[in-house]
Design a protein around this motif. Structure first.
Motif, mmCIF file in Angstrom:
data_model
loop_
_atom_site.group_PDB
_atom_site.id
_atom_site.type_symbol
_atom_site.label_atom_id
_atom_site.label_comp_id
_atom_site.label_asym_id
_atom_site.label_seq_id
_atom_site.Cartn_x
_atom_site.Cartn_y
_atom_site.Cartn_z
ATOM 1 N N ASP A 1 8.816 -9.537 28.860
ATOM 2 C CA ASP A 1 7.983 -8.975 29.914
ATOM 3 C C ASP A 1 6.496 -9.195 29.621
ATOM 4 O O ASP A 1 5.696 -9.408 30.541
ATOM 5 C CB ASP A 1 8.273 -7.480 30.055
ATOM 6 C CG ASP A 1 7.544 -6.857 31.238
ATOM 7 O OD1 ASP A 1 7.703 -7.356 32.374
ATOM 8 O OD2 ASP A 1 6.812 -5.876 31.028
ATOM 9 N N GLY A 2 6.132 -9.157 28.354
ATOM 10 C CA GLY A 2 4.743 -9.412 27.994
ATOM 11 C C GLY A 2 4.300 -10.818 28.360
ATOM 12 O O GLY A 2 3.108 -11.054 28.618
ATOM 13 N N TYR A 3 5.241 -11.754 28.402
ATOM 14 C CA TYR A 3 4.904 -13.133 28.752
ATOM 15 C C TYR A 3 4.953 -13.402 30.245
ATOM 16 O O TYR A 3 4.153 -14.199 30.756
ATOM 17 C CB TYR A 3 5.835 -14.102 28.008
ATOM 18 C CG TYR A 3 5.320 -14.475 26.641
ATOM 19 C CD1 TYR A 3 4.506 -15.595 26.455
ATOM 20 C CD2 TYR A 3 5.610 -13.699 25.524
ATOM 21 C CE1 TYR A 3 4.014 -15.930 25.213
ATOM 22 C CE2 TYR A 3 5.109 -14.022 24.272
ATOM 23 C CZ TYR A 3 4.315 -15.142 24.121
ATOM 24 O OH TYR A 3 3.802 -15.465 22.885
ATOM 25 N N MET B 1 14.562 -17.944 35.305
ATOM 26 C CA MET B 1 13.428 -18.863 35.461
ATOM 27 C C MET B 1 13.233 -19.269 36.919
ATOM 28 O O MET B 1 12.096 -19.369 37.394
ATOM 29 C CB MET B 1 13.631 -20.108 34.584
ATOM 30 C CG MET B 1 13.306 -19.909 33.121
ATOM 31 S SD MET B 1 13.496 -21.469 32.214
ATOM 32 C CE MET B 1 12.572 -21.111 30.703
ATOM 33 N N THR B 2 14.330 -19.504 37.615
ATOM 34 C CA THR B 2 14.203 -19.926 39.013
ATOM 35 C C THR B 2 13.731 -18.793 39.915
ATOM 36 O O THR B 2 13.336 -19.033 41.062
ATOM 37 C CB THR B 2 15.545 -20.472 39.545
ATOM 38 O OG1 THR B 2 16.544 -19.469 39.411
ATOM 39 C CG2 THR B 2 15.964 -21.728 38.794
ATOM 40 N N ARG B 3 13.757 -17.564 39.415
ATOM 41 C CA ARG B 3 13.324 -16.406 40.204
ATOM 42 C C ARG B 3 11.852 -16.049 39.984
ATOM 43 O O ARG B 3 11.333 -15.148 40.636
ATOM 44 C CB ARG B 3 14.187 -15.182 39.857
ATOM 45 C CG ARG B 3 15.650 -15.328 40.262
ATOM 46 C CD ARG B 3 16.466 -14.153 39.740
ATOM 47 N NE ARG B 3 17.885 -14.306 40.018
ATOM 48 C CZ ARG B 3 18.495 -13.895 41.130
ATOM 49 N NH1 ARG B 3 17.796 -13.286 42.072
ATOM 50 N NH2 ARG B 3 19.789 -14.074 41.297
ATOM 51 N N LEU B 4 11.195 -16.726 39.045
ATOM 52 C CA LEU B 4 9.795 -16.425 38.779
ATOM 53 C C LEU B 4 8.900 -16.941 39.893
ATOM 54 O O LEU B 4 9.321 -17.743 40.742
ATOM 55 C CB LEU B 4 9.371 -17.032 37.437
ATOM 56 C CG LEU B 4 10.100 -16.507 36.189
ATOM 57 C CD1 LEU B 4 9.569 -17.196 34.941
ATOM 58 C CD2 LEU B 4 9.968 -14.996 36.072
ATOM 59 N N LEU C 1 2.049 -16.310 32.156
ATOM 60 C CA LEU C 1 2.586 -16.848 30.908
ATOM 61 C C LEU C 1 1.559 -17.757 30.221
ATOM 62 O O LEU C 1 1.392 -17.703 28.999
ATOM 63 C CB LEU C 1 3.880 -17.614 31.171
ATOM 64 C CG LEU C 1 4.532 -18.253 29.943
ATOM 65 C CD1 LEU C 1 6.037 -18.041 29.961
ATOM 66 C CD2 LEU C 1 4.229 -19.750 29.867
ATOM 67 N N GLU C 2 0.869 -18.581 30.994
ATOM 68 C CA GLU C 2 -0.146 -19.459 30.398
ATOM 69 C C GLU C 2 -1.247 -18.644 29.723
ATOM 70 O O GLU C 2 -1.704 -18.990 28.624
ATOM 71 C CB GLU C 2 -0.745 -20.370 31.462
ATOM 72 C CG GLU C 2 0.191 -21.457 31.938
ATOM 73 C CD GLU C 2 -0.488 -22.399 32.915
ATOM 74 O OE1 GLU C 2 -0.902 -23.502 32.475
ATOM 75 O OE2 GLU C 2 -0.627 -22.035 34.105
ATOM 76 N N ARG C 3 -1.667 -17.551 30.349
ATOM 77 C CA ARG C 3 -2.692 -16.711 29.740
ATOM 78 C C ARG C 3 -2.170 -16.065 28.464
ATOM 79 O O ARG C 3 -2.900 -15.938 27.468
ATOM 80 C CB ARG C 3 -3.160 -15.643 30.733
ATOM 81 C CG ARG C 3 -3.961 -16.198 31.901
ATOM 82 C CD ARG C 3 -4.646 -15.089 32.683
ATOM 83 N NE ARG C 3 -3.682 -14.188 33.325
ATOM 84 C CZ ARG C 3 -3.179 -14.377 34.542
ATOM 85 N NH1 ARG C 3 -3.519 -15.450 35.257
ATOM 86 N NH2 ARG C 3 -2.325 -13.498 35.061
ATOM 87 N N ARG C 4 -0.898 -15.657 28.486
ATOM 88 C CA ARG C 4 -0.307 -15.055 27.281
ATOM 89 C C ARG C 4 -0.187 -16.085 26.169
ATOM 90 O O ARG C 4 -0.365 -15.765 24.984
ATOM 91 C CB ARG C 4 1.067 -14.464 27.623
ATOM 92 C CG ARG C 4 1.712 -13.741 26.457
ATOM 93 C CD ARG C 4 0.880 -12.553 26.025
ATOM 94 N NE ARG C 4 1.432 -11.893 24.857
ATOM 95 C CZ ARG C 4 1.252 -12.288 23.594
ATOM 96 N NH1 ARG C 4 0.519 -13.371 23.331
ATOM 97 N NH2 ARG C 4 1.784 -11.613 22.589
#
Length: 266
Positions: free
Chosen positions: A18-20, A96-99, A107-110
């Motif tokens: 969840d953090g990602y 993944m397909t539900r994101l 995620l990129e910022r994390r």
């Protein structure tokens, strides 16, 4: 202790994920259910083999060993990891397909934050500082198994670590490649919303690259490092005292009993 940690593992894994990606209200129950099912599978399918391996290791750890035997155990662990990753593929592909594109950005910022932490931990500008940190980590890992090391053993570890092919910059470069590969896969799955079979095939290939890099120079580096680490582990073990080996065997026994209790809890 291990028993408590295992019981908390589904929640800890959820909060890490969840953090990602910052799951929304519809994704959260799906993620939690997927994790619960995966850990139920792991408890049923892998814990018995792991506890038997811990039982065997208790006898082995009392005697001298070889680099080949150390590599046997490393490869045994890797194979269990491959099985565990394969079991996770369908649920991972589905999630993944539900994101959403916003979650991919999250995620990129994390990843950027995690990379800053990596630089602090591993990429000190002073080579001597890096070397001291590597030796400290090696001592800490050894003491997790054998208990307190004496000064001569610590110096031996520091001298051996100084000859290691480990290169934090190379590791960091591969880490960044994998992060970009992850983002590219997510953008593909989020943008195309492929059928489950196609999504799972893409995720399976992505997971496989964590075990074996698609980049040949890194594969060669990883193979050299593994061989070194097997020799290092054997050399370190063979320099331990009978009391340290007994302490290690007792620790393995506690882990075995904890995991047997977990496996029997169903």
């Amino acid at each position: 202790m291990l028993r408590v940690a295992y019981s908390q593992a589904p929640d800890l894994a959820y909060w890490w994920l969840d953090g990602y990606v910052d799951f929304d209200d519809t994704q959260t129950p799906l993620a939690r259910d997927a994790l619960a099912r995966w850990f139920a599978w792991h408890r049923r399918a892998q814990l018995p083999a792991i506890t038997e391996a811990l039982s065997r290791a208790q006898a082995e750890i009392l005697a001298d060993t070889t680099p080949e035997r150390a590599c046997f155990w490393w490869n045994w662990v890797r194979e269990r990891g491959r099985e565990a990753a394969e079991q996770a593929v369908p649920a991972t592909a589905d999630l993944m397909t539900r994101l959403t594109p916003a979650q991919v950005k999250h995620l990129e910022r994390r990843q950027e934050k995690a990379n800053a932490e990596f630089r602090d931990d591993y990429l000190a500008a002073d080579p001597a500082e890096r070397q001291r940190a590597s030796a400290t980590r090696a001592v800490e890992r050894a003491e997790m198994v054998y208990g307190r090391l004496d000064e001569a053993q610590r110096e031996r570890i520091a001298a051996t670590v100084a000859t290691s092919p480990f290169d934090a910059d190379t590791w960091f470069g591969e880490r960044q490649h994998r992060q970009r590969d992850t983002v590219a896969l997510l953008r593909q799955l989020v943008g195309e919303r492929p059928a489950p079979e196609a999504a799972q095939a893409a995720v399976r290939a992505w997971v496989g690259h964590f075990d074996r890099s698609p980049r040949e120079p890194y594969r060669r580096y990883s193979e050299r490092l593994t061989q070194f680490n097997c020799s290092f582990a054997a050399s370190l073990h063979n320099a331990t005292t009978p009391a340290q080996r007994q302490a290690a065997a007792q620790k393995l026994r506690r882990w075995e009993l904890d995991l047997r209790a977990v496996a029997a809890a169903d």
